[in-house]
Design an enzyme around this catalytic site. Sequence first.
Site, PDB file in Angstrom:
ATOM      1  N   GLU A  21      -5.962  34.428  62.031  1.00  0.00           N
ATOM      2  CA  GLU A  21      -6.864  33.349  61.598  1.00  0.00           C
ATOM      3  C   GLU A  21      -7.081  32.329  62.695  1.00  0.00           C
ATOM      4  O   GLU A  21      -6.121  31.913  63.355  1.00  0.00           O
ATOM      5  CB  GLU A  21      -6.267  32.682  60.360  1.00  0.00           C
ATOM      6  N   GLU A 147     -26.304  32.383  62.243  1.00  0.00           N
ATOM      7  CA  GLU A 147     -25.426  31.330  61.722  1.00  0.00           C
ATOM      8  C   GLU A 147     -25.183  30.253  62.783  1.00  0.00           C
ATOM      9  O   GLU A 147     -25.185  29.065  62.484  1.00  0.00           O
ATOM     10  CB  GLU A 147     -24.106  31.950  61.260  1.00  0.00           C
ATOM     11  N   ASP A 159     -16.597  37.388  60.598  1.00  0.00           N
ATOM     12  CA  ASP A 159     -17.145  37.542  59.247  1.00  0.00           C
ATOM     13  C   ASP A 159     -18.315  38.515  59.222  1.00  0.00           C
ATOM     14  O   ASP A 159     -18.398  39.402  58.364  1.00  0.00           O
ATOM     15  CB  ASP A 159     -17.616  36.186  58.701  1.00  0.00           C
TER      16      ASP A 159
HETATM   17  C1  GLA Z   1     -14.654  31.284  59.553  1.00  0.00           C
HETATM   18  C2  GLA Z   1     -15.504  31.747  60.753  1.00  0.00           C
HETATM   19  C3  GLA Z   1     -14.837  32.937  61.454  1.00  0.00           C
HETATM   20  C4  GLA Z   1     -13.374  32.628  61.785  1.00  0.00           C
HETATM   21  C5  GLA Z   1     -12.638  32.083  60.568  1.00  0.00           C
HETATM   22  C6  GLA Z   1     -11.230  31.624  60.897  1.00  0.00           C
HETATM   23  O1  GLA Z   1     -14.631  32.248  58.563  1.00  0.00           O
HETATM   24  O2  GLA Z   1     -16.807  32.117  60.325  1.00  0.00           O
HETATM   25  O3  GLA Z   1     -15.574  33.266  62.612  1.00  0.00           O
HETATM   26  O4  GLA Z   1     -13.290  31.753  62.869  1.00  0.00           O
HETATM   27  O5  GLA Z   1     -13.327  30.989  59.990  1.00  0.00           O
HETATM   28  O6  GLA Z   1     -10.448  32.692  61.282  1.00  0.00           O
END
Ligand code: GLA
Length: 373
Positions: A21, A147, A159
Amino acid sequence: MNKDGYEYEVAASGRVNLIGEHVDYCGGKVLPAALSLKNYVRIRANGSDKISLRWSDIPLAVTLDVNDLDKYRSVKYANYIAGSLYEWKRAGHDVVGADMYFDCKVPFGSGLSSSAAIEVSTIAAMCVVTDTPLDKPEIALAAQRAEREYAGVNCGIMDQYASACGVAGHAMLLDCATLTCEQVPVDLGEYSLVIANCNKPHNLVESKYNERRAETEEALRTLQTALKINCLAEVSVQDFARYGSLLKGKVYDRAKHVVEECARVEEAAAAMKKGDVRVLGRLLERSHASLRDLYEVTGRELDALWEAALASPDCVGSRMTGAGFGGCTISLVRAAGKEAFIRALTERYAAKIGYLPSVYEAEIEDGITVKKI
Ligand code: GLA
């Protein structure tokens, strides 16, 4: 063509991240999986140069001009869709007039990436009506640009990549520096994965997220004075023990999290390959503690949900997933004790926070699906 006149139903997934994360934008490896919670787009080409948008649960009708997709940046709900099509077109692909109907089953604000699911399914749907082969990594990259550059959220690639490239029954070990990806089977044996939303209202994800990114960039610049590195994820735990003292205060903490989280991802992938769910569980727990103490992205509600999960004898590990500041935890729970776990989790959380969490039923599925209707 079905009775409403749509031709295809194209879907893309929300995601959970098992571990790794706040490391994707530092060039680290992540371990996300695509969920059966998806955004569904019904689509037909309409022969015009207009794209009409409708939603199942939002009383809005928006029309986009195919030749002027740049102008919808501040149109709520439509901006992610327009941005995805804008980026797709800018990359040289066909974008044609179409009618599109959106039905999002990824809960908004849950941290399960409803926005990535919307972006990826929008582009995939456009591919289908223009006979463009589904190049999933390319779709993910265009969705990420939508995004970042169109909607103004400075996210990493995790994501959109998970939403586009997810494979049923697998988590993907994605190297965010090289975009190489290994699919790792998720075989939890007698355990199952429980996803719970802390339902914290009004979380300020965006500003805090960008602040964390800036801190990691500062850490990188400083460490580059001593180490030959391109990204923070290249710093080993040993190097950090040696050079970490160049960093001060919060910047030190943030970088320490990134370095140690990257090491945990490797251990977690190895544990998954061996089917060692208990080791995986302990790594999840340590990841959450680091996100709480060093990265400071959990908050009272996620911590309460995490503690409530770990208090159950059937739970072998839990952590927040996604950006944090609200949203979801994942927990590894003995399947036989799952119902009792959910009951106890709900009671303990509500007693501490004053309102209920939500628990989602979800499987790990293919990221993009296409159906003729
Ligand atoms: C969000 C962002 C991802 C990542 C997470 C943390 O979901 O969109 O790119 O940085 O936070 O891991």
